[in-house]
Design a protein around this motif. Sequence first.
Motif, PDB file in Angstrom:
ATOM      1  N   THR A 125      -7.504   4.282   3.731  1.00  9.80           N
ATOM      2  CA  THR A 125      -8.014   5.176   2.690  1.00  9.80           C
ATOM      3  C   THR A 125      -7.162   6.431   2.531  1.00  9.80           C
ATOM      4  O   THR A 125      -7.421   7.251   1.649  1.00  9.80           O
ATOM      5  N   LEU A 126      -6.149   6.602   3.371  1.00 12.03           N
ATOM      6  CA  LEU A 126      -5.351   7.830   3.356  1.00 12.03           C
ATOM      7  C   LEU A 126      -4.405   7.866   2.162  1.00 12.03           C
ATOM      8  O   LEU A 126      -3.911   6.831   1.723  1.00 12.03           O
ATOM      9  N   PRO A 127      -4.112   9.065   1.646  1.00 12.47           N
ATOM     10  CA  PRO A 127      -3.133   9.176   0.556  1.00 12.47           C
ATOM     11  C   PRO A 127      -1.740   8.810   1.027  1.00 12.47           C
ATOM     12  O   PRO A 127      -1.434   8.849   2.231  1.00 12.47           O
ATOM     13  N   ASP A 128      -0.878   8.460   0.075  1.00 13.74           N
ATOM     14  CA  ASP A 128       0.463   7.976   0.400  1.00 13.74           C
ATOM     15  C   ASP A 128       1.238   8.954   1.284  1.00 13.74           C
ATOM     16  O   ASP A 128       1.895   8.544   2.249  1.00 13.74           O
ATOM     17  N   ASP A 129       1.186  10.256   0.962  1.00  9.42           N
ATOM     18  CA  ASP A 129       1.993  11.210   1.713  1.00  9.42           C
ATOM     19  C   ASP A 129       1.554  11.307   3.175  1.00  9.42           C
ATOM     20  O   ASP A 129       2.384  11.499   4.065  1.00  9.42           O
ATOM     21  N   ARG A 130       0.239  11.143   3.429  1.00  9.08           N
ATOM     22  CA  ARG A 130      -0.239  11.162   4.811  1.00  9.08           C
ATOM     23  C   ARG A 130       0.270   9.942   5.575  1.00  9.08           C
ATOM     24  O   ARG A 130       0.597  10.028   6.762  1.00  9.08           O
ATOM     25  N   LEU A 131       0.330   8.799   4.891  1.00  9.28           N
ATOM     26  CA  LEU A 131       0.822   7.588   5.550  1.00  9.28           C
ATOM     27  C   LEU A 131       2.315   7.676   5.827  1.00  9.28           C
ATOM     28  O   LEU A 131       2.790   7.228   6.877  1.00  9.28           O
ATOM     29  N   VAL A 132       3.077   8.253   4.903  1.00  8.46           N
ATOM     30  CA  VAL A 132       4.509   8.448   5.128  1.00  8.46           C
ATOM     31  C   VAL A 132       4.722   9.370   6.338  1.00  8.46           C
ATOM     32  O   VAL A 132       5.561   9.110   7.205  1.00  8.46           O
ATOM     33  N   GLU A 133       3.944  10.428   6.409  1.00  8.77           N
ATOM     34  CA  GLU A 133       4.040  11.355   7.550  1.00  8.77           C
ATOM     35  C   GLU A 133       3.696  10.645   8.855  1.00  8.77           C
ATOM     36  O   GLU A 133       4.363  10.818   9.872  1.00  8.77           O
ATOM     37  N   LEU A 134       2.652   9.810   8.819  1.00  9.49           N
ATOM     38  CA  LEU A 134       2.254   9.067  10.015  1.00  9.49           C
ATOM     39  C   LEU A 134       3.342   8.098  10.454  1.00  9.49           C
ATOM     40  O   LEU A 134       3.587   7.915  11.657  1.00  9.49           O
ATOM     41  N   SER A 135       4.027   7.469   9.485  1.00 12.23           N
ATOM     42  CA  SER A 135       5.078   6.505   9.812  1.00 12.23           C
ATOM     43  C   SER A 135       6.254   7.160  10.537  1.00 12.23           C
ATOM     44  O   SER A 135       7.053   6.470  11.178  1.00 12.23           O
ATOM     45  N   ARG A 136       6.373   8.490  10.426  1.00 11.42           N
ATOM     46  CA  ARG A 136       7.425   9.202  11.145  1.00 11.42           C
ATOM     47  C   ARG A 136       7.018   9.509  12.586  1.00 11.42           C
ATOM     48  O   ARG A 136       7.851   9.849  13.417  1.00 11.42           O
ATOM     49  N   GLN A 137       5.715   9.363  12.860  1.00  8.50           N
ATOM     50  CA  GLN A 137       5.219   9.644  14.203  1.00  8.50           C
ATOM     51  C   GLN A 137       5.096   8.397  15.065  1.00  8.50           C
ATOM     52  O   GLN A 137       5.210   8.463  16.289  1.00  8.50           O
ATOM     53  N   VAL A 138       4.855   7.256  14.406  1.00  5.76           N
ATOM     54  CA  VAL A 138       4.616   6.015  15.140  1.00  5.76           C
ATOM     55  C   VAL A 138       5.047   4.852  14.255  1.00  5.76           C
ATOM     56  O   VAL A 138       4.891   4.912  13.034  1.00  5.76           O
ATOM     57  N   PRO A 139       5.630   3.787  14.831  1.00  2.00           N
ATOM     58  CA  PRO A 139       5.918   2.590  14.034  1.00  2.00           C
ATOM     59  C   PRO A 139       4.638   2.098  13.360  1.00  2.00           C
ATOM     60  O   PRO A 139       3.623   1.882  14.018  1.00  2.00           O
ATOM     61  N   LEU A 140       4.699   1.927  12.035  1.00  2.00           N
ATOM     62  CA  LEU A 140       3.495   1.704  11.245  1.00  2.00           C
ATOM     63  C   LEU A 140       3.645   0.503  10.327  1.00  2.00           C
ATOM     64  O   LEU A 140       4.680   0.316   9.692  1.00  2.00           O
ATOM     65  N   VAL A 141       2.578  -0.297  10.249  1.00  2.00           N
ATOM     66  CA  VAL A 141       2.484  -1.402   9.296  1.00  2.00           C
ATOM     67  C   VAL A 141       1.150  -1.259   8.569  1.00  2.00           C
ATOM     68  O   VAL A 141       0.124  -0.936   9.176  1.00  2.00           O
ATOM     69  N   LEU A 142       1.157  -1.493   7.266  1.00  2.00           N
ATOM     70  CA  LEU A 142      -0.048  -1.407   6.456  1.00  2.00           C
ATOM     71  C   LEU A 142      -0.536  -2.797   6.074  1.00  2.00           C
ATOM     72  O   LEU A 142       0.272  -3.680   5.791  1.00  2.00           O
ATOM     73  N   GLY A 143      -1.839  -2.978   6.063  1.00  2.00           N
ATOM     74  CA  GLY A 143      -2.442  -4.226   5.608  1.00  2.00           C
ATOM     75  C   GLY A 143      -3.134  -4.007   4.275  1.00  2.00           C
ATOM     76  O   GLY A 143      -3.970  -3.109   4.151  1.00  2.00           O
ATOM     77  N   ASN A 144      -2.762  -4.805   3.278  1.00  2.00           N
ATOM     78  CA  ASN A 144      -3.352  -4.706   1.932  1.00  2.00           C
ATOM     79  C   ASN A 144      -3.292  -3.288   1.375  1.00  2.00           C
ATOM     80  O   ASN A 144      -4.258  -2.791   0.791  1.00  2.00           O
ATOM     81  N   ARG A 145      -2.159  -2.668   1.562  1.00  2.00           N
ATOM     82  CA  ARG A 145      -1.925  -1.339   0.995  1.00  2.00           C
ATOM     83  C   ARG A 145      -0.413  -1.157   0.859  1.00  2.00           C
ATOM     84  O   ARG A 145       0.325  -1.403   1.812  1.00  2.00           O
ATOM     85  N   HIS A 146       0.032  -0.720  -0.326  1.00  2.25           N
ATOM     86  CA  HIS A 146       1.467  -0.554  -0.546  1.00  2.25           C
ATOM     87  C   HIS A 146       1.833   0.919  -0.594  1.00  2.25           C
ATOM     88  O   HIS A 146       1.241   1.695  -1.350  1.00  2.25           O
ATOM     89  N   VAL A 147       2.815   1.286   0.230  1.00  2.00           N
ATOM     90  CA  VAL A 147       3.430   2.607   0.190  1.00  2.00           C
ATOM     91  C   VAL A 147       4.930   2.407   0.358  1.00  2.00           C
ATOM     92  O   VAL A 147       5.361   1.738   1.310  1.00  2.00           O
ATOM     93  N   ASP A 148       5.716   2.932  -0.546  1.00  2.00           N
ATOM     94  CA  ASP A 148       7.169   2.765  -0.468  1.00  2.00           C
ATOM     95  C   ASP A 148       7.692   3.208   0.890  1.00  2.00           C
ATOM     96  O   ASP A 148       7.325   4.273   1.399  1.00  2.00           O
ATOM     97  N   GLY A 149       8.548   2.366   1.480  1.00  2.00           N
ATOM     98  CA  GLY A 149       9.194   2.725   2.733  1.00  2.00           C
ATOM     99  C   GLY A 149       8.427   2.322   3.978  1.00  2.00           C
ATOM    100  O   GLY A 149       8.907   2.550   5.092  1.00  2.00           O
ATOM    101  N   ILE A 150       7.241   1.708   3.817  1.00  2.00           N
ATOM    102  CA  ILE A 150       6.447   1.285   4.973  1.00  2.00           C
ATOM    103  C   ILE A 150       6.206  -0.219   4.885  1.00  2.00           C
ATOM    104  O   ILE A 150       5.804  -0.735   3.837  1.00  2.00           O
ATOM    105  N   SER A 151       6.433  -0.930   5.981  1.00  2.00           N
ATOM    106  CA  SER A 151       6.221  -2.379   5.997  1.00  2.00           C
ATOM    107  C   SER A 151       4.751  -2.700   5.776  1.00  2.00           C
ATOM    108  O   SER A 151       3.858  -1.947   6.182  1.00  2.00           O
ATOM    109  N   GLU A 152       4.509  -3.840   5.120  1.00  2.00           N
ATOM    110  CA  GLU A 152       3.120  -4.178   4.790  1.00  2.00           C
ATOM    111  C   GLU A 152       2.859  -5.672   4.881  1.00  2.00           C
ATOM    112  O   GLU A 152       3.757  -6.504   4.722  1.00  2.00           O
ATOM    113  N   VAL A 153       1.596  -5.991   5.143  1.00  2.00           N
ATOM    114  CA  VAL A 153       1.087  -7.361   5.070  1.00  2.00           C
ATOM    115  C   VAL A 153       0.162  -7.411   3.866  1.00  2.00           C
ATOM    116  O   VAL A 153      -0.809  -6.655   3.787  1.00  2.00           O
TER     117      VAL A 153
END
Length: 324
Positions: A125-153
């Motif tokens: 449910t997080l906004p895109d910018d929060r997810l991008v910031e999180l991806s810089r803190q920990v290796p991150l994969v998203l499920g059923n959610r698209h954010v540029d620059g983050i791997s997704e299922v």
Amino acid sequence: MAVTIREVASAAGVSISTVSRAFTAPDQVGERTLQRILEAATRLGYSPNPAARSLRGGRTGTLGLVIPDIANPFFPPIFKAMQARARRQGYTLLVADSDEREADEIETIAAVVKKVDGLLLWASTLPDDRLVELSRQVPLVLGNRHVDGISEVHVSLAAGLTQAAEHLRAYGHRRCVFVDGSRPELSRGKSIRESFAAHDLALIELGPYEPRFETGVHAATLVAANEATAVVAHNDLVALGILHQLSRLGIDVPGRVSVIGIDDTLLATTATPSLTTIRISAEEIATKAGDLLAETVADPDQPARKVEIGSRLIPRASTGPAAA
């Protein structure tokens, strides 16, 4: 150009996560496999990248999974299968529930992020910018959610929805209802509209609501009032609520209204009547999501990737010929 861990894995004939273990926890890799990996790495001139080395220094041996609602029967089989997959990769799995609320998801992530080597967020449910910031803190994969620059299922319902439309059309249905239980940015409405329009099926949309059993109970009366002969629910939970309330209203399923769910949970087979639904394989999600997360942990600098999960219709007793 620097040699990547993927190239080493390909040359050694093993998975990326096995190559990662060879450099971070060699005692967890068989002797012959380890020797083959080391030989491939030497031959290619590979050395672990700085990000991987920094992760190794604080390695927890744990992967994180945050899901929207553990009470939804769609998620426990994914958790169980992903746990088994993680164990084979040398990890344990930490699972948490955000209860479909952004504030709870933020608190949950804050509690687990320092305890895991990588994190999978399902339908965040997080906004895109929060997810991008999180991806810089920990290796991150998203499920059923698209954010540029983050791997997704990504779960694709295209095949399953097309089969559902064909199924209803063949039974003579023309007027259908879709009960939407998703947030606006994740709405399945567009995919369903396109599939049903292609088969000349009129579609009335209700919602969006929360994807819960109670939503189906509420929507069932509206379905009956719209004189539709078929209804597609956001998921099996909503469909079961519809079945329950239609029965209470004395409306026969499938004689008066046909009902289709999405997910193919265990409850779909035990419902009365058994529920026609679009199957999404928990095993396939666990395998692809687990592997993608382990690969992202092993090589945080690799380009973002998207892996897709398919779907298909499972016809059961809740669908039949349209009422005259």
